[in-house]
Design a protein around this motif. Structure first.
Motif, PDB file in Angstrom:
ATOM      1  N   LYS A 120       0.800  -1.237   0.000  1.00 41.86           N
ATOM      2  CA  LYS A 120       0.000   0.000   0.000  1.00 41.86           C
ATOM      3  C   LYS A 120       0.828   1.281   0.000  1.00 41.86           C
ATOM      4  CE  LYS A 120      -3.988  -2.101   0.304  1.00 41.86           C
ATOM      5  NZ  LYS A 120      -4.968  -2.043  -0.750  1.00 41.86           N
ATOM      6  N   VAL A 121       2.103   1.193   0.357  1.00 40.87           N
ATOM      7  CA  VAL A 121       2.907   2.411   0.465  1.00 40.87           C
ATOM      8  C   VAL A 121       3.187   2.960  -0.932  1.00 40.87           C
ATOM      9  CG1 VAL A 121       5.194   1.309   0.509  1.00 40.87           C
ATOM     10  CG2 VAL A 121       4.852   3.451   1.696  1.00 40.87           C
ATOM     11  N   ARG A 122       2.869   4.223  -1.109  1.00 37.97           N
ATOM     12  CA  ARG A 122       3.058   4.906  -2.390  1.00 37.97           C
ATOM     13  C   ARG A 122       2.805   6.396  -2.159  1.00 37.97           C
ATOM     14  NH1 ARG A 122      -0.367   1.162  -3.106  1.00 37.97           N
ATOM     15  NH2 ARG A 122       0.669   0.341  -4.937  1.00 37.97           N
ATOM     16  N   PRO A 123       3.256   7.219  -3.067  1.00 35.36           N
ATOM     17  CA  PRO A 123       2.953   8.646  -2.937  1.00 35.36           C
ATOM     18  C   PRO A 123       1.445   8.856  -2.771  1.00 35.36           C
ATOM     19  CG  PRO A 123       4.593   8.324  -4.644  1.00 35.36           C
ATOM     20  CD  PRO A 123       4.097   6.951  -4.255  1.00 35.36           C
ATOM     21  N   GLY A 124       1.109   9.720  -1.842  1.00 34.08           N
ATOM     22  CA  GLY A 124      -0.292  10.004  -1.551  1.00 34.08           C
ATOM     23  C   GLY A 124      -0.824   9.227  -0.368  1.00 34.08           C
ATOM     24  N   ALA A 125      -0.102   8.191   0.071  1.00 38.46           N
ATOM     25  CA  ALA A 125      -0.540   7.406   1.230  1.00 38.46           C
ATOM     26  C   ALA A 125      -0.242   8.174   2.515  1.00 38.46           C
ATOM     27  CB  ALA A 125       0.169   6.056   1.254  1.00 38.46           C
ATOM     28  N   SER A 126      -1.124   8.030   3.464  1.00 43.17           N
ATOM     29  CA  SER A 126      -0.949   8.646   4.774  1.00 43.17           C
ATOM     30  C   SER A 126      -0.078   7.729   5.633  1.00 43.17           C
ATOM     31  CB  SER A 126      -2.327   8.826   5.430  1.00 43.17           C
ATOM     32  OG  SER A 126      -2.217   8.908   6.826  1.00 43.17           O
ATOM     33  N   TRP A 127       1.000   8.264   6.223  1.00 43.89           N
ATOM     34  CA  TRP A 127       1.868   7.446   7.054  1.00 43.89           C
ATOM     35  C   TRP A 127       1.138   6.903   8.287  1.00 43.89           C
ATOM     36  CZ3 TRP A 127       5.631   4.611   5.846  1.00 43.89           C
ATOM     37  CH2 TRP A 127       6.478   4.084   6.805  1.00 43.89           C
ATOM     38  N   PRO A 128       0.314   7.706   8.980  1.00 39.76           N
ATOM     39  CA  PRO A 128      -0.451   7.128  10.092  1.00 39.76           C
ATOM     40  C   PRO A 128      -1.363   5.982   9.639  1.00 39.76           C
ATOM     41  CG  PRO A 128      -0.409   9.501  10.307  1.00 39.76           C
ATOM     42  CD  PRO A 128       0.185   9.172   8.950  1.00 39.76           C
ATOM     43  N   ASP A 129      -1.932   6.072   8.440  1.00 37.04           N
ATOM     44  CA  ASP A 129      -2.749   4.971   7.925  1.00 37.04           C
ATOM     45  C   ASP A 129      -1.896   3.719   7.704  1.00 37.04           C
ATOM     46  OD1 ASP A 129      -4.947   6.637   7.957  1.00 37.04           O
ATOM     47  OD2 ASP A 129      -5.042   6.868   5.760  1.00 37.04           O
ATOM     48  N   MET A 130      -0.651   3.888   7.271  1.00 34.52           N
ATOM     49  CA  MET A 130       0.244   2.746   7.087  1.00 34.52           C
ATOM     50  C   MET A 130       0.546   2.088   8.441  1.00 34.52           C
ATOM     51  SD  MET A 130       0.738   2.504   3.805  1.00 34.52           S
ATOM     52  CE  MET A 130      -1.001   2.922   3.823  1.00 34.52           C
ATOM     53  N   HIS A 131       0.703   2.902   9.474  1.00 35.50           N
ATOM     54  CA  HIS A 131       0.946   2.384  10.827  1.00 35.50           C
ATOM     55  C   HIS A 131      -0.247   1.545  11.298  1.00 35.50           C
ATOM     56  CE1 HIS A 131       2.597   2.492  14.959  1.00 35.50           C
ATOM     57  NE2 HIS A 131       1.321   2.534  15.306  1.00 35.50           N
ATOM     58  N   VAL A 132      -1.450   2.080  11.106  1.00 31.23           N
ATOM     59  CA  VAL A 132      -2.659   1.359  11.517  1.00 31.23           C
ATOM     60  C   VAL A 132      -2.815   0.067  10.708  1.00 31.23           C
ATOM     61  CG1 VAL A 132      -5.186   1.480  11.644  1.00 31.23           C
ATOM     62  CG2 VAL A 132      -3.801   3.411  12.418  1.00 31.23           C
ATOM     63  N   LEU A 133      -2.455   0.092   9.436  1.00 30.79           N
ATOM     64  CA  LEU A 133      -2.495  -1.120   8.619  1.00 30.79           C
ATOM     65  C   LEU A 133      -1.568  -2.183   9.205  1.00 30.79           C
ATOM     66  CD1 LEU A 133      -3.232  -2.788   6.087  1.00 30.79           C
ATOM     67  CD2 LEU A 133      -1.415  -1.529   4.884  1.00 30.79           C
TER      68      LEU A 133
ATOM     69  N   THR B  18       4.048  12.158  10.359  1.00 31.11           N
ATOM     70  CA  THR B  18       2.598  12.157  10.133  1.00 31.11           C
ATOM     71  C   THR B  18       2.271  12.578   8.708  1.00 31.11           C
ATOM     72  OG1 THR B  18       2.405  14.424  10.946  1.00 31.11           O
ATOM     73  CG2 THR B  18       2.056  12.638  12.550  1.00 31.11           C
ATOM     74  N   ARG B  19       3.274  12.724   7.894  1.00 26.26           N
ATOM     75  CA  ARG B  19       3.095  13.271   6.553  1.00 26.26           C
ATOM     76  C   ARG B  19       2.419  12.296   5.595  1.00 26.26           C
ATOM     77  NH1 ARG B  19       8.817  15.538   4.792  1.00 26.26           N
ATOM     78  NH2 ARG B  19       7.589  15.998   2.947  1.00 26.26           N
ATOM     79  N   THR B  20       1.879  12.878   4.539  1.00 18.21           N
ATOM     80  CA  THR B  20       1.447  12.095   3.390  1.00 18.21           C
ATOM     81  C   THR B  20       2.699  11.839   2.566  1.00 18.21           C
ATOM     82  OG1 THR B  20      -0.727  13.114   3.410  1.00 18.21           O
ATOM     83  CG2 THR B  20      -0.007  12.136   1.326  1.00 18.21           C
ATOM     84  N   LEU B  21       2.877  10.610   2.130  1.00 15.05           N
ATOM     85  CA  LEU B  21       4.088  10.237   1.414  1.00 15.05           C
ATOM     86  C   LEU B  21       4.140  10.892   0.035  1.00 15.05           C
ATOM     87  CD1 LEU B  21       4.194   6.476   2.390  1.00 15.05           C
ATOM     88  CD2 LEU B  21       5.447   8.376   3.428  1.00 15.05           C
ATOM     89  N   ARG B  22       5.351  11.252  -0.376  1.00  9.74           N
ATOM     90  CA  ARG B  22       5.558  11.874  -1.673  1.00  9.74           C
ATOM     91  C   ARG B  22       6.623  11.114  -2.447  1.00  9.74           C
ATOM     92  NH1 ARG B  22       6.991  17.823  -0.139  1.00  9.74           N
ATOM     93  NH2 ARG B  22       8.199  17.443  -1.999  1.00  9.74           N
ATOM     94  N   LYS B  23       6.605  11.290  -3.744  1.00  8.68           N
ATOM     95  CA  LYS B  23       7.608  10.673  -4.615  1.00  8.68           C
ATOM     96  C   LYS B  23       9.003  11.122  -4.162  1.00  8.68           C
ATOM     97  CE  LYS B  23       8.935  10.179  -9.445  1.00  8.68           C
ATOM     98  NZ  LYS B  23       8.684  10.601 -10.807  1.00  8.68           N
ATOM     99  N   ASN B  24       9.946  10.192  -4.220  1.00  6.99           N
ATOM    100  CA  ASN B  24      11.359  10.397  -3.883  1.00  6.99           C
ATOM    101  C   ASN B  24      11.644  10.456  -2.385  1.00  6.99           C
ATOM    102  OD1 ASN B  24      12.128  10.354  -6.584  1.00  6.99           O
ATOM    103  ND2 ASN B  24      11.776  12.549  -6.791  1.00  6.99           N
TER     104      ASN B  24
END
Length: 138
Positions: free
Chosen positions: A16-29, A98-104
């Motif tokens: 699921k990790v990709r630009p636009g993903a919420s890091w807190p959402d990745m933690h909860v996943l 807590t950022r939204t992930l971005r390219k690079n």
């Protein structure tokens, strides 16, 4: 069972990790995946959504999912103005970002399951750490 739960969490986040993903959402996943696997293995009993609401995941994964990498190992920039503020609930308050992930961006993905209470405290601690570069997405 514990290792497999943590590995499944890491793989779920990598899917699921990709630009636009919420890091807190990745933690909860990651928390959700670990708890589902612990339920399947008979270590936990109950409804995973109720466990997430009660923040039970913080008992098994009290650390944040990962952090940014840059010039320093724990690079600054995870908590910037204009981005979501730190969530003060158990587990989520340990996030370094807590950022939204971005390219690079380069981030670590290090889910874990730590048993720090009772008899299991000295027996079980599994953390799998990898790094990912969000370069392949436009």
């Amino acid at each position: 069972m514990i290792y497999e739960a943590v590995l499944a969490a890491q793989r779920a986040v990598f899917e699921k990790v990709r630009p636009g993903a919420s890091w807190p959402d990745m933690h909860v996943l990651a928390e959700r995946t670990i708890q589902e696997k612990l339920i399947e293995g008979g270590l936990l009993v109950g409804d995973v959504d109720e466990m997430l609401e009660a923040r039970l995941g913080a008992v098994f994964m009290p650390h944040g999912l990962g952090h940014t990498l840059g010039i320093d190992t724990h690079d600054v920039g995870g908590m910037l103005s204009g981005h979501p503020k730190r969530d003060l609930r158990p587990g989520l308050k340990s996030l370094r970002m807590t950022r939204t992930l971005r390219k690079n961006m380069v981030v670590t993905v290090e889910p874990g399951s730590l048993f720090k209470y009772g008899l299991l405290a000295s027996l079980l601690c599994v953390i799998i750490e990898d790094h990912t570069l969000l370069l392949l997405w436009s």
